[in-house]
Design a protein around this motif. Structure first.
Motif, mmCIF file in Angstrom:
data_model
loop_
_atom_site.group_PDB
_atom_site.id
_atom_site.type_symbol
_atom_site.label_atom_id
_atom_site.label_comp_id
_atom_site.label_asym_id
_atom_site.label_seq_id
_atom_site.Cartn_x
_atom_site.Cartn_y
_atom_site.Cartn_z
ATOM 1 N N SER A 288 0.824 -1.206 0.000
ATOM 2 C CA SER A 288 0.000 0.000 0.000
ATOM 3 C C SER A 288 0.863 1.263 0.000
ATOM 4 C CB SER A 288 -0.933 -0.003 1.213
ATOM 5 O OG SER A 288 -1.693 1.188 1.274
ATOM 6 N N ILE A 289 1.929 1.279 0.806
ATOM 7 C CA ILE A 289 2.810 2.445 0.851
ATOM 8 C C ILE A 289 3.509 2.639 -0.490
ATOM 9 C CG2 ILE A 289 4.808 3.457 1.999
ATOM 10 C CD1 ILE A 289 2.284 3.368 3.712
ATOM 11 N N LYS A 290 3.946 1.570 -1.098
ATOM 12 C CA LYS A 290 4.609 1.680 -2.401
ATOM 13 C C LYS A 290 3.656 2.204 -3.461
ATOM 14 C CE LYS A 290 7.368 -1.013 -5.676
ATOM 15 N NZ LYS A 290 7.948 -2.359 -5.983
ATOM 16 N N PHE A 291 2.406 1.776 -3.424
ATOM 17 C CA PHE A 291 1.417 2.250 -4.386
ATOM 18 C C PHE A 291 1.143 3.743 -4.201
ATOM 19 C CE2 PHE A 291 -3.095 3.239 -5.079
ATOM 20 C CZ PHE A 291 -3.180 3.045 -6.451
ATOM 21 N N LEU A 292 0.969 4.192 -2.950
ATOM 22 C CA LEU A 292 0.694 5.603 -2.705
ATOM 23 C C LEU A 292 1.869 6.483 -3.122
ATOM 24 C CD1 LEU A 292 -1.070 5.449 0.802
ATOM 25 C CD2 LEU A 292 -2.117 5.939 -1.416
ATOM 26 N N GLN A 293 3.077 6.054 -2.830
ATOM 27 C CA GLN A 293 4.240 6.866 -3.175
ATOM 28 C C GLN A 293 4.405 6.981 -4.689
ATOM 29 O OE1 GLN A 293 7.241 6.415 0.643
ATOM 30 N NE2 GLN A 293 7.510 4.991 -1.059
ATOM 31 N N ILE A 311 11.965 12.449 4.182
ATOM 32 C CA ILE A 311 11.167 12.104 5.354
ATOM 33 C C ILE A 311 9.976 11.271 4.890
ATOM 34 C CG2 ILE A 311 11.852 14.191 6.575
ATOM 35 C CD1 ILE A 311 9.086 15.333 5.956
ATOM 36 N N GLY A 312 9.262 10.693 5.828
ATOM 37 C CA GLY A 312 8.079 9.924 5.493
ATOM 38 C C GLY A 312 8.067 8.570 6.175
ATOM 39 N N ILE A 313 6.960 7.899 6.052
ATOM 40 C CA ILE A 313 6.812 6.600 6.692
ATOM 41 C C ILE A 313 7.586 5.525 5.962
ATOM 42 C CG2 ILE A 313 4.771 5.878 5.394
ATOM 43 C CD1 ILE A 313 3.639 4.840 8.082
ATOM 44 N N GLY A 314 7.982 5.775 4.708
ATOM 45 C CA GLY A 314 8.734 4.797 3.932
ATOM 46 C C GLY A 314 10.230 4.898 4.088
ATOM 47 N N THR A 315 10.717 5.658 5.054
ATOM 48 C CA THR A 315 12.160 5.790 5.261
ATOM 49 C C THR A 315 12.740 4.693 6.134
ATOM 50 O OG1 THR A 315 11.746 7.274 7.139
ATOM 51 C CG2 THR A 315 12.062 8.286 4.970
ATOM 52 N N CYS A 327 9.673 -0.291 -0.255
ATOM 53 C CA CYS A 327 8.597 0.634 -0.658
ATOM 54 C C CYS A 327 9.010 1.612 -1.748
ATOM 55 C CB CYS A 327 8.105 1.422 0.558
ATOM 56 S SG CYS A 327 7.539 0.392 1.924
ATOM 57 N N GLY A 328 10.255 1.612 -2.167
ATOM 58 C CA GLY A 328 10.704 2.559 -3.175
ATOM 59 C C GLY A 328 11.200 3.858 -2.547
ATOM 60 N N ASN A 332 7.148 12.376 1.024
ATOM 61 C CA ASN A 332 6.696 13.031 2.263
ATOM 62 C C ASN A 332 5.284 12.566 2.607
ATOM 63 O OD1 ASN A 332 9.104 14.373 1.893
ATOM 64 N ND2 ASN A 332 8.164 16.273 1.211
ATOM 65 N N LEU A 333 5.193 11.325 3.044
ATOM 66 C CA LEU A 333 3.910 10.686 3.308
ATOM 67 C C LEU A 333 3.919 10.102 4.712
ATOM 68 C CD1 LEU A 333 1.127 9.456 2.444
ATOM 69 C CD2 LEU A 333 2.441 7.497 1.554
ATOM 70 N N PHE A 334 2.859 10.416 5.482
ATOM 71 C CA PHE A 334 2.686 9.876 6.824
ATOM 72 C C PHE A 334 1.271 9.338 6.957
ATOM 73 C CE2 PHE A 334 6.056 12.998 7.313
ATOM 74 C CZ PHE A 334 6.985 12.312 8.068
ATOM 75 N N LEU A 335 1.139 8.303 7.767
ATOM 76 C CA LEU A 335 -0.154 7.684 8.039
ATOM 77 C C LEU A 335 -0.401 7.666 9.542
ATOM 78 C CD1 LEU A 335 0.447 6.635 5.091
ATOM 79 C CD2 LEU A 335 -0.822 4.578 5.710
ATOM 80 N N LEU A 336 -1.631 7.978 9.934
ATOM 81 C CA LEU A 336 -2.047 7.924 11.331
ATOM 82 C C LEU A 336 -3.314 7.086 11.426
ATOM 83 C CD1 LEU A 336 -1.546 11.611 12.586
ATOM 84 C CD2 LEU A 336 -0.119 9.618 13.085
ATOM 85 N N PRO A 337 -3.379 6.159 12.383
ATOM 86 C CA PRO A 337 -4.585 5.344 12.538
ATOM 87 C C PRO A 337 -5.654 6.091 13.329
ATOM 88 C CG PRO A 337 -2.949 4.679 14.128
ATOM 89 C CD PRO A 337 -2.315 5.783 13.317
#
Length: 420
Positions: A288-293, A311-315, A327-328, A332-337
């Protein structure tokens, strides 16, 4: 016999050795009177004691013993006493700076009724040049004010930005732009919801149609001009209409006119950070992270907004399972539940906690080097004057007026529906 006696007498009387001995001998003084003004001979065997030797032409402070011994002479020749000033420490230097009041809650930077930049924030700004400005954009009820309150004050759970107290009535908590200055010199800007029809109640019937969208574009253009970081907060995976809105806001934003050299002209744009709030736990997978990025890099390939800043959740620094190898290239992508994620994470191989993810995201945001707004370094107070100038330029810009004429009006939409 008499002749020999006379010769011995002459030798004794005129002997040079005995004569020299008599000249060398001097009287020994056992006691010297106080009243006798007798100078000591230069060849005296008594060494002279030097208490303090000063340079020629200088007057130096002497020791207390030398000062007390000199009192027996002339009283007017007493050496001056010097007092050393205490060394100024760092707290003393900080106390010399003007103290600013600490903000307990946000205040209005731009009121929705006057659409003018308020000067009430100047009481909380200083002349420091080491500051950071973070703004946010997003639709209604995506959690903008809640996230900005937590980023500004992680220690307590108190909301420093106004949150809607009647969510069932779909009334926004923020109107216009609210501002908050933290003690660590971070300026947070919370904007009203983009394209919110709940704000139409403050519009009269004779006003120009589509004015709400134009005002949202103007707010976005201001944040793109006066913020170091802009958070795009959404509660869905990827909203194509919101992406189109950002491209229009980037196109209509007035140019700052930064000159890289004599022939190249640059424009200022802040770091754009995508924040997906209230995300399902399945979205934290590497697929999912790879697709969004990849989608974000494709949609912003021709944009000047920097979305890849390291920066980002994929680092891999937030969740160890989400690395650039899996994830590639990070975006600059962050996810919060959701807040009540609780025990739902027991089925996953990683630990997902809302507060922990928010804290790590804040640290990464603060690690970004602020880009200069202009050629000269601005202080906090100069930033306010710069904001006033940019807002006036945006309101006077013909780009927004011309774009508003191209938007379909309600009348034209009714005519198209009637023809069909």
């Amino acid at each position: 016999m008499d002749h020999d006696r006379g010769r011995e007498f002459r030798k004794k009387k005129y002997s040079t050795r005995e004569r020299d001995d008599k000249q060398i001998k001097r009287p020994i003084i056992l006691l010297k009177s106080k009243d006798a003004n007798v100078k000591t001979d230069e060849t005296s065997s008594v060494p002279q004691t030097i208490l303090l030797k000063t340079r020629d032409g200088e007057k130096r402070a002497v020791s207390p013993q030398a000062t007390s011994s000199s009192k027996g002479g002339k009283e007017n020749d007493a050496s001056p006493v010097y007092h050393l000033a205490p060394r100024v420490t760092a707290p003393d230097l900080a106390s010399l700076l003007p103290a600013t009041s600490e903000m307990k809650s946000s205040i209005k930077l731009i009121a929705p009724d006057t659409l003018a930049v308020s000067d009430s924030i100047l009481d909380y700004l200083t002349d420091s040049t080491d500051f950071l400005v973070i703004g946010c954009l997003g639709y209604q009820s995506v959690g903008k004010s809640t996230i900005m309150s937590k980023l500004a004050n992680l220690q307590t759970k108190e909301a420093v930005f106004h949150i809607s107290s009647h969510p069932e009535e779909s009334l926004p908590g923020t109107e216009g732009i609210d501002a908050l200055v933290t003690p660590d010199r971070i300026i947070f800007l919370d904007t009203e919801p983009l394209l919110s029809f709940a704000l139409l109640n403050r519009k009269s019937e004779d006003e120009v149609e589509n004015e709400l969208e134009i005002l949202s574009l103007q707010y976005a253009g201001l944040l793109f001009s006066v913020c170091h970081i802009v958070l795009l907060i959404q509660d869905s995976e990827l909203d194509t209409d919101l992406i189109r809105f950002l491209h229009v806001a980037e196109m209509l934003k007035p140019s700052v006119g930064l000159q890289a050299d004599d022939e190249t002209s640059l424009d200022y744009f802040p770091y754009l950070v995508f924040l997906h709030n209230k995300t399902d736990l399945k979205a934290f997978s590497r697929h999912s992270i790879k697709f969004l990025q990849e989608r974000y890099k494709a949609t912003f390939s021709g944009s000047q907004l920097p979305i890849t800043s390291g920066i980002g959740i994929g680092t891999g620094s937030i969740l160890r399972s989400l690395t650039p190898d899996l994830c590639g290239e990070p975006v600059n992508l962050f996810l919060l539940p959701h807040f009540d994620v609780g025990s739902d994470t027991k089925g996953f191989s990683w630990n997902i906690q809302y507060d922990e993810l928010l804290k790590k995201m804040r640290l990464q945001l603060l690690s970004l080097p602020p880009m200069p707004f202009t050629h000269t370094v601005l202080s906090e107070k100069n930033w306010w004057h710069y904001t006033v100038k940019m807002w006036e330029d945006i309101k006077k810009s013909n780009f927004y007026t011309e774009y508003g004429r191209l938007l379909p009006s309600q009348t034209s939409a009714k005519m198209e529906l009637g023809n069909t």
